[in-house]
Design a protein around this motif. Structure first.
Motif, PDB file in Angstrom:
ATOM      1  N   SER A   1     -34.039 -90.019 -18.683  1.00 24.42           N
ATOM      2  CA  SER A   1     -35.088 -90.420 -17.739  1.00 24.42           C
ATOM      3  C   SER A   1     -34.574 -90.866 -16.382  1.00 24.42           C
ATOM      4  N   ASP A   2     -33.335 -91.353 -16.315  1.00 21.35           N
ATOM      5  CA  ASP A   2     -32.812 -91.850 -15.041  1.00 21.35           C
ATOM      6  C   ASP A   2     -31.289 -91.789 -15.057  1.00 21.35           C
TER       7      ASP A   2
ATOM      8  N   GLU B   1     -28.604 -79.429 -10.047  1.00 23.05           N
ATOM      9  CA  GLU B   1     -28.889 -80.639  -9.273  1.00 23.05           C
ATOM     10  C   GLU B   1     -28.514 -81.938  -9.973  1.00 23.05           C
ATOM     11  N   GLU B   2     -28.227 -81.870 -11.247  1.00 23.94           N
ATOM     12  CA  GLU B   2     -27.818 -83.080 -11.970  1.00 23.94           C
ATOM     13  C   GLU B   2     -26.391 -82.947 -12.484  1.00 23.94           C
ATOM     14  N   ILE B   3     -26.148 -81.935 -13.285  1.00 26.86           N
ATOM     15  CA  ILE B   3     -24.820 -81.773 -13.890  1.00 26.86           C
ATOM     16  C   ILE B   3     -23.783 -81.402 -12.842  1.00 26.86           C
ATOM     17  N   ASN B   4     -24.091 -80.419 -12.000  1.00 28.65           N
ATOM     18  CA  ASN B   4     -23.129 -79.960 -10.996  1.00 28.65           C
ATOM     19  C   ASN B   4     -22.876 -81.012  -9.923  1.00 28.65           C
ATOM     20  N   ILE B   5     -23.930 -81.535  -9.352  1.00 29.69           N
ATOM     21  CA  ILE B   5     -23.767 -82.489  -8.245  1.00 29.69           C
ATOM     22  C   ILE B   5     -23.027 -83.750  -8.689  1.00 29.69           C
ATOM     23  N   ASN B   6     -23.310 -84.205  -9.909  1.00 30.27           N
ATOM     24  CA  ASN B   6     -22.696 -85.435 -10.402  1.00 30.27           C
ATOM     25  C   ASN B   6     -21.470 -85.184 -11.278  1.00 30.27           C
TER      26      ASN B   6
ATOM     27  N   GLU C   1     -29.458 -93.662 -17.844  1.00 27.89           N
ATOM     28  CA  GLU C   1     -29.418 -92.990 -19.132  1.00 27.89           C
ATOM     29  C   GLU C   1     -28.428 -91.819 -19.101  1.00 27.89           C
ATOM     30  N   TRP C   2     -28.417 -91.044 -18.007  1.00 29.89           N
ATOM     31  CA  TRP C   2     -27.440 -89.969 -17.873  1.00 29.89           C
ATOM     32  C   TRP C   2     -26.019 -90.530 -17.982  1.00 29.89           C
ATOM     33  N   ASP C   3     -25.777 -91.645 -17.278  1.00 28.76           N
ATOM     34  CA  ASP C   3     -24.435 -92.231 -17.237  1.00 28.76           C
ATOM     35  C   ASP C   3     -23.994 -92.797 -18.584  1.00 28.76           C
ATOM     36  N   SER C   4     -24.931 -93.020 -19.488  1.00 24.69           N
ATOM     37  CA  SER C   4     -24.589 -93.612 -20.787  1.00 24.69           C
ATOM     38  C   SER C   4     -23.906 -92.616 -21.725  1.00 24.69           C
ATOM     39  N   PHE C   5     -23.897 -91.330 -21.332  1.00 23.54           N
ATOM     40  CA  PHE C   5     -23.302 -90.302 -22.177  1.00 23.54           C
ATOM     41  C   PHE C   5     -21.935 -89.877 -21.655  1.00 23.54           C
TER      42      PHE C   5
END
Length: 296
Positions: free
Chosen positions: A32-33, A69-74, A36-40
């Motif tokens: 969701s945010d 936009e999420e996996i590549n950029i970050n 949460e992404w960073d928790s993995f």
């Protein structure tokens, strides 16, 4: 403890717990945010009977947008398999770059593209002939003196990656499927640097000098220079349950009409006969990926 022919210890495991949270991309289900992404620690995009280039379908379009936009950029550490491998490449079909595709002579801009396999659906053992980058990636990650020229892995697929964007490099392929494995980088410059280092340290050599190891490369260039994603057309997980996972999948592929009964039977018999080779190559591949993505 896992070792290669050199006898050098690669990995020692003790009381490791792996927790996997499943998100259903087909229902547009994602973290969701950022918290949460960073928790993995990492992301796995698995196979599917769906088609990566059917990006007019809402959930496939959304998945490829998340990749860009999420996996590549970050630079989120990712392993993508089969459909995931194809989706990763196709997510960059509109990639803008002045570079030309090294695999084409048409003068077209280099971009990611998934297409239907011209030679039909594949099931069973296939040889992935490693590129120079692939040879260096595998040998240096495993700190091995062994020679890696190709990998024998198990496949079930009807689509393939035809070309890659310039932020990615091919790790191997064959005459029927040009890109069977790929590595994705933060930028074109990092991809080019990785390629140049592989050529300098491996071309014309059967071993990896210590100065050209992945460890030394990381010390000189930093962790951000390493791939953030590795994608495979093959299924290393097919070795699970002594190959039963592959047998069951082959039966299903036959049931839905993608291959004939004869093709499925031949593939399963070959898998049983050559299981030890698949096991070793699948383990080598996954250990190299885990080390490169800093999962262990």
């Amino acid at each position: 403890t896992l070792t290669r022919n050199s006898g050098k210890q690669l990995l020692t495991t003790s009381n490791i717990t792996i927790s996997i949270t499943v998100f259903h991309a087909q229902t547009l289900d994602y973290p969701s945010d950022n918290e949460e992404w960073d928790s993995f620690t990492g992301i796995i995009i698995p196979g599917s009977l769906s088609t990566a280039y059917h990006d007019h379908i809402e959930w496939i379009e959304r998945l490829q947008k998340v990749i860009r936009e999420e996996i590549n950029i970050n630079r989120r550490k990712t392993l993508a398999v089969c459909f995931g491998h194809q989706s990763f490449a196709h997510a960059f079909k509109d990639y803008s770059s002045n570079r030309l595709n090294r695999n084409q002579d048409k003068g077209e801009p280099q971009r990611g593209l998934a297409v239907k396999c011209p030679t039909g659906c594949k099931v069973g053992r296939r040889s992935c002939n490693l590129t120079i980058e692939g040879k260096w990636f595998l040998s240096s990650a495993l700190a091995s003196v062994a020679t890696f020229e190709s990998l024998e892995l198990l496949y079930t697929h009807g689509d393939m990656v035809q070309s890659l964007p310039p932020i990615a490099i091919s790790l191997g392929g064959n005459d029927s499927v040009p890109v069977l494995a790929a590595a994705y980088f933060k930028s074109e410059e990092y991809a080019a640097r990785f390629r140049e280092n592989a050529i300098v340290n491996y071309e014309g050599s059967k071993t990896i000098p210590s100065s050209g190891s992945l460890e030394e490369y990381t010390k000189l260039n930093g962790y951000s220079s390493l791939p953030y994603a590795i994608t495979l057309q093959a299924h290393p997980e097919y070795i699970a349950n002594d190959g039963l996972t592959f047998m069951n999948t082959s039966a299903h592929v036959q049931e839905v009409g993608h291959v004939t009964e004869s093709e499925a039977t031949t593939a399963c018999e070959d898998a049983k006969k050559n299981f030890d080779r698949f096991l070793q190559d699948s383990l080598d591949t996954m250990i190299a990926i885990g080390i490169t993505l800093q999962w262990f």
